[in-house]
Design an enzyme around this catalytic site. Structure first.
Site, PDB file in Angstrom:
ATOM      1  N   TYR A 105       0.868  -1.188   0.000  1.00  0.00           N
ATOM      2  CA  TYR A 105       0.000   0.000   0.000  1.00  0.00           C
ATOM      3  C   TYR A 105       0.890   1.218   0.000  1.00  0.00           C
ATOM      4  O   TYR A 105       1.864   1.278   0.768  1.00  0.00           O
ATOM      5  CB  TYR A 105      -0.875  -0.025   1.251  1.00  0.00           C
ATOM      6  CG  TYR A 105      -1.752   1.186   1.451  1.00  0.00           C
ATOM      7  CD1 TYR A 105      -1.394   2.176   2.364  1.00  0.00           C
ATOM      8  CD2 TYR A 105      -2.946   1.345   0.750  1.00  0.00           C
ATOM      9  CE1 TYR A 105      -2.211   3.275   2.570  1.00  0.00           C
ATOM     10  CE2 TYR A 105      -3.761   2.451   0.946  1.00  0.00           C
ATOM     11  CZ  TYR A 105      -3.386   3.418   1.865  1.00  0.00           C
ATOM     12  OH  TYR A 105      -4.192   4.508   2.064  1.00  0.00           O
ATOM     13  N   LYS A 128       5.124  10.057   8.001  1.00  0.00           N
ATOM     14  CA  LYS A 128       4.904   9.588   9.371  1.00  0.00           C
ATOM     15  C   LYS A 128       5.923  10.148  10.368  1.00  0.00           C
ATOM     16  O   LYS A 128       5.800  11.291  10.820  1.00  0.00           O
ATOM     17  CB  LYS A 128       4.842   8.056   9.398  1.00  0.00           C
ATOM     18  CG  LYS A 128       3.656   7.481   8.587  1.00  0.00           C
ATOM     19  CD  LYS A 128       3.570   5.983   8.669  1.00  0.00           C
ATOM     20  CE  LYS A 128       2.573   5.427   7.680  1.00  0.00           C
ATOM     21  NZ  LYS A 128       1.182   5.495   8.145  1.00  0.00           N
ATOM     22  N   ASP A 157       9.389   2.870  -0.957  1.00  0.00           N
ATOM     23  CA  ASP A 157       8.397   3.627  -0.193  1.00  0.00           C
ATOM     24  C   ASP A 157       8.664   3.358   1.292  1.00  0.00           C
ATOM     25  O   ASP A 157       8.233   2.337   1.829  1.00  0.00           O
ATOM     26  CB  ASP A 157       6.984   3.210  -0.594  1.00  0.00           C
ATOM     27  CG  ASP A 157       5.941   3.925   0.246  1.00  0.00           C
ATOM     28  OD1 ASP A 157       4.736   3.671   0.048  1.00  0.00           O
ATOM     29  OD2 ASP A 157       6.329   4.739   1.119  1.00  0.00           O
TER      30      ASP A 157
HETATM   31  P1  KE4 Z   1      -0.635   8.774   4.021  1.00  0.00           P
HETATM   32  O1  KE4 Z   1      -1.201   9.376   2.744  1.00  0.00           O
HETATM   33  O2  KE4 Z   1      -1.691   7.986   4.781  1.00  0.00           O
HETATM   34  O3  KE4 Z   1       0.074   9.812   4.897  1.00  0.00           O
HETATM   35  O4  KE4 Z   1       0.504   7.741   3.629  1.00  0.00           O
HETATM   36  C1  KE4 Z   1       0.183   6.712   2.735  1.00  0.00           C
HETATM   37  C2  KE4 Z   1       1.180   5.567   2.892  1.00  0.00           C
HETATM   38  C3  KE4 Z   1       2.170   5.428   1.945  1.00  0.00           C
HETATM   39  N1  KE4 Z   1       3.086   4.429   2.027  1.00  0.00           N
HETATM   40  C4  KE4 Z   1       3.050   3.539   3.049  1.00  0.00           C
HETATM   41  C5  KE4 Z   1       4.076   2.447   3.108  1.00  0.00           C
HETATM   42  C6  KE4 Z   1       2.056   3.637   4.053  1.00  0.00           C
HETATM   43  O5  KE4 Z   1       2.034   2.745   5.071  1.00  0.00           O
HETATM   44  C7  KE4 Z   1       1.103   4.675   3.979  1.00  0.00           C
HETATM   45  C8  KE4 Z   1      -0.015   4.834   4.994  1.00  0.00           C
HETATM   46  N2  KE4 Z   1      -0.148   3.781   5.954  1.00  0.00           N
HETATM   47  C9  KE4 Z   1      -1.475   3.578   6.508  1.00  0.00           C
HETATM   48  C10 KE4 Z   1      -1.382   2.440   7.529  1.00  0.00           C
HETATM   49  N3  KE4 Z   1      -1.355   1.177   6.920  1.00  0.00           N
HETATM   50  C11 KE4 Z   1      -2.013   4.827   7.110  1.00  0.00           C
HETATM   51  C12 KE4 Z   1      -3.272   4.636   7.945  1.00  0.00           C
HETATM   52  C13 KE4 Z   1      -4.492   5.202   7.255  1.00  0.00           C
HETATM   53  O6  KE4 Z   1      -4.684   4.944   6.043  1.00  0.00           O
HETATM   54  O7  KE4 Z   1      -5.284   5.888   7.973  1.00  0.00           O
END
Ligand code: KE4
Length: 429
Positions: free
Chosen positions: A142, A265, A237
């Protein structure tokens, strides 16, 4: 009196599903989401005043614990000088200098306000730099919610049974090719079938959104060689793994250097931040120097930069990652031992301060293996632990997150809760 149930019922009248991010809705585990009133250190409290040991950590950012005094002080100081300027601010340069100092191949950085923006921009940059349209990602990985990446995605998309999101034109999705994590031949086959057309491979170097899956030895070295041979960019990523599995992220642990890296993060310390980093020769294809447009009203926001810098100060202290990794390892070993003692097929593992827990007698090594977990048992375990005041991410396909605020007391309380929960499960409860 406000309760989680009453607040959830109220929220659903005005917020889609009662939430502003799908994974928060508890759809993968059932039950009522907890409405968090405050958090401090290793703990969160819901609106009913119930305290939880926090292994969500806001899905990764809170590696120094919630409401760390030094991070709060930095935010307060920055806020007193203004919240957002829409103009350059020295703290943006300072945080970018930190990233360049940690990652030798990162010569230029661009901050965004989310991980999604970072990976979306990285894909556009790879396409602009190579002049090619196709991208390779991995099933179960993801990378946020950019259209090109919501194809066979992980996290909530996987948990809710929509790994390929509705609303993405087939003509768009066809440029996204999907391989299998830890399966180099599946990547090689895509390169050979799309010779000269692949702009990049994007990967979570240590997967976290199909739960924590370790890369097999040689997997990333193989990706690196394939990308170099086929003139495609390798994008790590590290939004989740960066500054969590080690100060230098997965690329430090693995010893493999990508062309581009995305971050998020932890570098925001709880405030909205994402980042792309890489060699000047690639990054300077981005506006205002190159033809790949990229922008954002709140990118590099001073409050976010202040929180990120304060967090970086804390995690850059000598011994920070050795200590947090040792404590996290003690926790996961204790969980696995408690499960074995109760005769429950459950395993936990960790890398640095990132951990995975699986209703499976061994740690899964592929997307397919993750799918063989006993999800119903996970749901049971999840709510038993929640009742004991242990807040895990509400999904069997998510990693969980440890912080420097989690000490001996929190580990002991968590292991006691795990023993009790496994005993209930093995007793048929
Ligand atoms: P954000 O757009 O949520 O800040 O980041 C996306 C993203 C990109 N790459 C990786 C490896 C990620 O884990 C994420 C976001 N992770 C999720 C948790 N699995 C965020 C939680 C959510 O979607 O509310």
């Amino acid at each position: 009196m406000s309760t989680n149930a009453s607040e959830f019922e109220r929220a659903q009248r005005v917020l889609v599903g009662g939430v502003n991010s799908a994974v928060r809705a508890f759809r993968a585990v059932g039950g009522t989401p907890r409405f968090i009133a405050r958090a401090e250190g290793a703990y969160m409290w819901d609106v009913e005043g119930k305290r939880y040991i926090d292994y969500l950590g806001s899905w990764g950012p809170m590696i120094v614990g919630q409401a760390h005094p030094k991070v709060l002080a930095a935010v307060r100081d920055a806020a007193a000088l203004g919240l957002s300027f829409g103009a350059p601010n020295v703290m943006e340069t300072e945080l970018a200098e930190r990233l360049c100092a940690i990652f030798p191949q990162v010569e230029r950085v661009r901050f965004t306000s989310s991980g999604t923006e970072a990976t979306m921009s990285a894909l556009r940059l790879a396409r602009g730099f190579t002049g090619r349209d196709k991208v390779i990602k991995f099933e179960g990985c993801y990378h946020g919610t950019a259209d090109s990446l919501l194809v066979k995605a992980g996290s909530g998309a996987l948990a809710f049974g929509t790994p390929t999101s509705a609303g993405i034109p087939a003509d768009f999705a066809r440029h996204t090719l999907v391989a299998q994590f830890n399966d180099l031949p599946s990547v090689q086959a895509l390169f050979e079938a799309n010779s000269g057309e692949v702009a990049c491979v994007i990967v979570e170097p240590i997967a976290g959104n199909m739960n924590l899956i370790r890369p097999e030895p040689g997997f990333h070295e193989g990706l690196r060689a394939l990308c170099t041979r086929h003139g495609a960019l390798l994008i790590f990523d590290e939004v989740m793994t960066g500054f969590r599995v080690a100060l230098g992220g997965a690329q430090q642990v693995l010893g493999v250097t990508p062309d581009l890296s995305t971050f998020g993060k932890v570098i925001g310390g709880g405030m909205p931040v994402g980042a792309i980093g890489g060699p000047a020769a690639i990054m300077e294809m981005m506006a205002p120097l190159g033809g790949v447009y990229q922008a954002g009203t709140l990118s590099g926001n001073p409050i976010a930069m202040a929180a990120g810098l304060a967090t970086m100060d804390l995690i850059s202290q000598p011994g920070f990652f050795d200590a947090i990794a040792a404590n996290c390892a003690r926790l996961v070993a204790g969980i696995s031992a408690a499960a074995a003692e109760a005769g429950v097929a459950c395993t936990a593992q960790s890398i640095g301060a990132m951990a995975g827990l699986y209703m499976h007698d061994t740690a899964p090594r592929s997307f397919a293996e993750v799918q063989t977990q006993d999800v119903e048992r996970f749901k049971r375990f999840y709510h038993l632990m929640m009742a004991e005041g242990i807040y895990l991410p509400p999904s069997p396909v998510e990693a969980f997150f440890f912080s420097s605020a989690h000490g001996e007391a929190e580990i002991d309380l968590t292991l006691a809760a795990a023993r009790k929960s496994f005993a209930t499960i093995s007793g048929g409860g």
